[in-house]
Design an enzyme around this catalytic site. Structure first.
Site, PDB file in Angstrom:
ATOM      1  N   GLU A 443      27.085 -19.427 -22.993  1.00 36.75           N
ATOM      2  CA  GLU A 443      26.730 -19.670 -24.408  1.00 36.75           C
ATOM      3  C   GLU A 443      25.493 -20.539 -24.526  1.00 36.75           C
ATOM      4  O   GLU A 443      25.409 -21.393 -25.406  1.00 36.75           O
ATOM      5  CB  GLU A 443      27.897 -20.348 -25.143  1.00 36.75           C
ATOM      6  CG  GLU A 443      28.865 -19.439 -25.809  1.00 36.75           C
ATOM      7  CD  GLU A 443      28.287 -18.115 -26.222  1.00 36.75           C
ATOM      8  OE1 GLU A 443      27.234 -18.109 -26.872  1.00 36.75           O
ATOM      9  OE2 GLU A 443      28.884 -17.081 -25.894  1.00 36.75           O
TER      10      GLU A 443
HETATM   11  C1  LIG Z   1      31.633 -16.201 -16.490  1.00 37.45           C
HETATM   12  C2  LIG Z   1      30.493 -15.861 -17.377  1.00 37.45           C
HETATM   13  C3  LIG Z   1      30.724 -15.231 -18.586  1.00 37.45           C
HETATM   14  C4  LIG Z   1      29.662 -14.873 -19.411  1.00 37.45           C
HETATM   15  N1  LIG Z   1      29.895 -14.194 -20.584  1.00 37.45           N
HETATM   16  C5  LIG Z   1      28.843 -13.687 -21.282  1.00 37.45           C
HETATM   17  C6  LIG Z   1      29.048 -12.814 -22.393  1.00 37.45           C
HETATM   18  O1  LIG Z   1      30.174 -12.530 -22.782  1.00 37.45           O
HETATM   19  N2  LIG Z   1      27.952 -12.292 -23.012  1.00 37.45           N
HETATM   20  C7  LIG Z   1      26.691 -12.577 -22.625  1.00 37.45           C
HETATM   21  O2  LIG Z   1      25.751 -12.067 -23.222  1.00 37.45           O
HETATM   22  N3  LIG Z   1      26.451 -13.417 -21.571  1.00 37.45           N
HETATM   23  C8  LIG Z   1      27.489 -13.960 -20.900  1.00 37.45           C
HETATM   24  N4  LIG Z   1      27.271 -14.797 -19.825  1.00 37.45           N
HETATM   25  C9  LIG Z   1      25.910 -15.119 -19.460  1.00 37.45           C
HETATM   26  C10 LIG Z   1      25.548 -16.577 -19.731  1.00 37.45           C
HETATM   27  O3  LIG Z   1      25.422 -16.811 -21.095  1.00 37.45           O
HETATM   28  C11 LIG Z   1      24.251 -16.875 -18.933  1.00 37.45           C
HETATM   29  O4  LIG Z   1      24.629 -16.947 -17.574  1.00 37.45           O
HETATM   30  C12 LIG Z   1      23.580 -18.151 -19.366  1.00 37.45           C
HETATM   31  O5  LIG Z   1      23.067 -18.002 -20.666  1.00 37.45           O
HETATM   32  C13 LIG Z   1      22.461 -18.578 -18.433  1.00 37.45           C
HETATM   33  O6  LIG Z   1      21.636 -17.512 -18.054  1.00 37.45           O
HETATM   34  P1  LIG Z   1      21.331 -17.278 -16.511  1.00 37.45           P
HETATM   35  O7  LIG Z   1      22.632 -17.257 -15.805  1.00 37.45           O
HETATM   36  O8  LIG Z   1      20.467 -16.093 -16.390  1.00 37.45           O
HETATM   37  O9  LIG Z   1      20.560 -18.557 -16.040  1.00 37.45           O
HETATM   38  P2  LIG Z   1      19.002 -18.828 -16.212  1.00 37.45           P
HETATM   39  O10 LIG Z   1      18.559 -18.494 -17.583  1.00 37.45           O
HETATM   40  O11 LIG Z   1      18.278 -18.197 -15.079  1.00 37.45           O
HETATM   41  O12 LIG Z   1      18.946 -20.412 -16.055  1.00 37.45           O
HETATM   42  C14 LIG Z   1      18.956 -21.078 -14.793  1.00 37.45           C
HETATM   43  C15 LIG Z   1      18.665 -22.561 -15.036  1.00 37.45           C
HETATM   44  O13 LIG Z   1      17.356 -22.707 -15.601  1.00 37.45           O
HETATM   45  C16 LIG Z   1      17.431 -23.391 -16.837  1.00 37.45           C
HETATM   46  N5  LIG Z   1      16.464 -22.813 -17.764  1.00 37.45           N
HETATM   47  C17 LIG Z   1      16.235 -21.511 -18.014  1.00 37.45           C
HETATM   48  N6  LIG Z   1      15.272 -21.373 -18.928  1.00 37.45           N
HETATM   49  C18 LIG Z   1      14.884 -22.604 -19.287  1.00 37.45           C
HETATM   50  C19 LIG Z   1      13.928 -23.132 -20.187  1.00 37.45           C
HETATM   51  N7  LIG Z   1      13.186 -22.343 -20.963  1.00 37.45           N
HETATM   52  N8  LIG Z   1      13.791 -24.466 -20.273  1.00 37.45           N
HETATM   53  C20 LIG Z   1      14.567 -25.288 -19.540  1.00 37.45           C
HETATM   54  N9  LIG Z   1      15.485 -24.855 -18.666  1.00 37.45           N
HETATM   55  C21 LIG Z   1      15.645 -23.533 -18.533  1.00 37.45           C
HETATM   56  C22 LIG Z   1      18.860 -23.224 -17.319  1.00 37.45           C
HETATM   57  O14 LIG Z   1      19.254 -24.283 -18.178  1.00 37.45           O
HETATM   58  C23 LIG Z   1      19.629 -23.215 -16.006  1.00 37.45           C
HETATM   59  O15 LIG Z   1      19.889 -24.531 -15.607  1.00 37.45           O
HETATM   60  C24 LIG Z   1      28.336 -15.184 -19.013  1.00 37.45           C
HETATM   61  C25 LIG Z   1      28.110 -15.838 -17.800  1.00 37.45           C
HETATM   62  C26 LIG Z   1      29.155 -16.159 -16.974  1.00 37.45           C
HETATM   63  C27 LIG Z   1      28.858 -16.817 -15.664  1.00 37.45           C
END
Ligand SMILES: Cc1cc2nc3c(=O)[nH]c(=O)nc-3n(C[C@H](O)[C@H](O)[C@H](O)COP(=O)(O)OP(=O)(O)OC[C@H]3O[C@@H](n4cnc5c(N)ncnc54)[C@H](O)[C@@H]3O)c2cc1C
Length: 617
Positions: A443
């Site tokens: 989220e």
């Molecule tokens: C168990 C689980 C359930 C989920 N359920 C859903 C769902 O139902 N629907 C859905 O759509 N998604 C879902 N997600 C996805 C989840 O919302 C994302 O994993 C999350 O938003 C982070 O994206 P990412 O994993 O690609 O990490 P990334 O975006 O790659 O982030 C990696 C790190 O970089 C940081 N970062 C990235 N961009 C920036 C920035 N611009 N400035 C500063 N820091 C930054 C982040 O804070 C994080 O620490 C789920 C994920 C999991 C693991």
């Protein structure tokens, strides 16, 4: 496993003594309820949670969701409580009765959810997401869409999801590449891949309605070109009957650290060129609509962090009262001294009081936001409505981030209280801790929440909303200053609020200066100190209610008498606990936040200046 989820006495204290939730029933919107019915609802939720959901906590974790022959199966033990959640109309507690909801104030739904979610949130995710997705249709859908979907989604007959994330588009939602092409009949054909989708597929319901973010062919790049679509797993005909399976399929589920019963799905849309959906809202304005669901989900995730903490604390407390180990410190050199329960050791008491302060402070903060929703719904003027909306907008990233982080830390501390046994699967703590961790990530990661707070929320209405929030805190300080025994705590909180105001000003100015990157380097610590000061406020507020009542019940404020009477009278013990908790937090935790505020104000640039190569190999 002991049947411990949440402390009812504390829930009632917050609802009725701190926030006067029963006064909501004077408003026509809620006048079909009274305190008795509120109590009955929370009792029923508690019974369902303890008898039917809690037993699925460990069992669902062991069995996990499975992907077999292209189909997802939830743990077998989830089917019965899901049916009972539907039968008891727990799936859409706050929704309008016209669409099959109970029309409850949010604060009462929160109290019920403390039990339902706290018992096993990997399970309740399935039961709540239909309502969450359905709200998008209620607020932004056409009359036809409402007629086709709402009742079935709110009643849990059909489940929902939220489909934003793609492998290359996590935090950066604007990078999505799922494409939508308009068909002559007004529907859209979608193609693309979504990842990490909670409840993307399962065998609990006959249909699943997916709100999907996609880009209409030729739409602008980035977030400005994103639209939202309703994509059912099974096509829904115009008369509401089910048609052919739609071409949106789960291609696998993740193997992950926690919430094993919750299926986290990879989804393929249009693999056979036949995935159809309807536009929800306007073209290219999908993200704005999706934010409705995301904001509610963010609050819900904060609440999950908190309920994990609540259960972890109560388990640790129970264990600390039973586990005999070591002698009383004052009997250290006495070879004949008996073993004592570990709750007698100062270091264990430190951990327990830290947990108690955070759990109770978070409970108050969460219900404060819930009441703000309810007051917004009952507002007599646009001005009043806007006031509460401002508080809700400001506090949404705070609740999401602070309660998920502190919730996890409470679970960590609870494991420490258990010693080696906490690390074992025979006890619930390791699962609570595993399950809780994801709340700081999904989220919108907590880093993204902190950026939202600094970039969008702090400056709302030229800073007026934040100033209003500080003014709310000042009201409690002013009241506490009138209560002998709390003046010192009130003065300390006053100093922290003043410093927070200065630090906020500094952060706002730095964010608008060439030091922008430095400001954002401190966005997360800034969010954390707002959380710490908010908790200190909530705990002082609680103490200012408790102290006069304690004085009356204990026949004075003599400390020794209070201590003695606490052992005999639960109510005295409860109020005494409020005073000690506020004392502890304001005297021992708030100074750490004051130190953090100094660090934020220093604007040390090392974080942004260190060359990438200098981080090491
Ligand atoms: C168990 C689980 C359930 C989920 N359920 C859903 C769902 O139902 N629907 C859905 O759509 N998604 C879902 N997600 C996805 C989840 O919302 C994302 O994993 C999350 O938003 C982070 O994206 P990412 O994993 O690609 O990490 P990334 O975006 O790659 O982030 C990696 C790190 O970089 C940081 N970062 C990235 N961009 C920036 C920035 N611009 N400035 C500063 N820091 C930054 C982040 O804070 C994080 O620490 C789920 C994920 C999991 C693991």
């Amino acid at each position: 496993m002991a049947q411990i989820i949440a402390e009812r006495g504390d829930i009632d204290f917050v609802l009725y003594e701190q926030f006067q939730a029963d006064e909501l029933t004077r408003h026509p919107r809620y006048n079909s309820f009274n305190k008795k019915t509120f109590d009955l609802i929370v009792n029923e939720a508690r019974n369902l949670a303890i008898q039917e959901i809690l037993p699925t906590f460990a069992e669902g974790d062991r069995e996990g969701a499975r992907y077999e022959n292209g189909q997802v199966k939830v743990p077998a033990c989830y089917h019965r409580p899901y049916r009972l959640m539907r039968e008891g109309e727990w799936t859409a507690m706050t929704a309008d009765p016209e669409f099959g909801g109970q029309g409850l104030p949010l604060c009462i739904a929160q109290a019920a959810s403390e039990y339902l979610v706290g018992a096993n949130y990997a399970f309740t995710l399935y039961a709540y997401v239909g309502h969450a997705a359905g709200e998008l249709i209620e607020f932004y859908g056409t009359e036809k869409q409402k007629k086709l979907f709402l009742k079935k989604m709110y009643s849990g007959q059909w489940c929902g999801t939220m489909q934003l994330t793609e492998p290359q588009a996590g935090s950066d939602v604007g990078a999505i590449t799922t494409v939508a092409v308009k068909n002559p009949d007004g529907t859209y054909s979608l193609s693309g891949n979504k990842t990490f989708i909670t409840a993307g597929d399962h065998d609990l319901t006959e249909n699943i309605i997916h709100p999907v973010l996609a880009r209409i062919e030729g739409a602008p790049e980035g977030t400005k070109g994103i639209s939202l679509f309703i994509v059912p797993k099974i096509w829904v005909n115009d008369d509401g009957s089910l048609g052919e399976p739609n071409d949106i399929v789960c291609s696998g589920i993740e193997s992950k650290m926690g919430i094993h019963g919750s299926a986290t799905c990879s989804m393929t849309l249009g693999g056979k060129g036949k995935c159809r959906g309807w536009l929800l809202g306007e073209e290219n304005k999908g993200l704005r609509v999706m934010f409705h669901m995301m904001n509610n989900a963010r609050l819900a995730v904060g609440i999950i962090g908190f309920t994990s903490a609540s259960a972890a604390y109560l388990h640790a407390l129970d264990y600390a009262r039973q586990r005999l180990q070591g002698k009383d410190l004052e009997e250290f050199f006495n070879p004949d001294a008996p073993q004592v329960p570990i709750i007698r050791h100062p270091d264990v008491r430190r951990m327990l009081l830290w947990m108690k302060a955070h759990v109770e402070g978070m409970r108050s903060l969460i219900y404060y936001v819930g009441i703000a929703f309810d007051k917004r719904a009952c507002a007599a003027s646009d001005e009043e409505r806007e006031y509460y909306q401002g508080l809700i907008d400001l506090l949404t990233p705070l609740v999401k981030s602070y309660c998920s982080d502190r919730g996890f830390e409470v679970c960590v501390e609870a494991m420490q209280v258990y010693g080696g046994y906490g690390y074992m699967r025979d006890y619930p703590i390791e699962q609570l801790l595993r399950d809780c961790k994801i709340t700081s990530i999904y989220e919108g990661t907590n880093g993204i929440q902190a950026m939202d707070l600094l970039a969008r929320k702090l400056g709302m209405k030229k800073g007026e909303v934040f100033v209003n929030y500080l003014a709310e805190m000042q009201k409690t300080v002013a009241e506490a200053k009138k209560i002998p025994g709390l003046q010192d705590l009130a003065a300390k909180l006053q100093a922290a609020i003043n410093r927070l105001g200065e630090v906020a000003m500094h952060m706002g100015q730095t964010a608008l200066s060439p030091g922008l990157r430095v400001a954002f380097a401190f966005a997360k610590p800034f969010l954390d100190v707002i959380g710490d000061v908010s908790l200190a406020w909530m705990l002082l507020w609680r103490a200012s209610i408790a102290l006069p009542r304690l004085e009356k019940l204990a026949g004075g404020l003599d400390k020794t008498v209070r201590q003695q009477k606490s052992a005999q009278n639960k109510q005295i013990a409860f109020y005494e606990g409020q005073i000690q908790t506020a004392n502890y937090f304001i005297n021992a935790v708030l100074p750490v936040a004051m130190g953090r505020m100094e660090a934020i104000a220093s604007s040390d640039a090392s974080i942004v200046e260190i060359p990438e190569a200098s981080f090491g190999a």
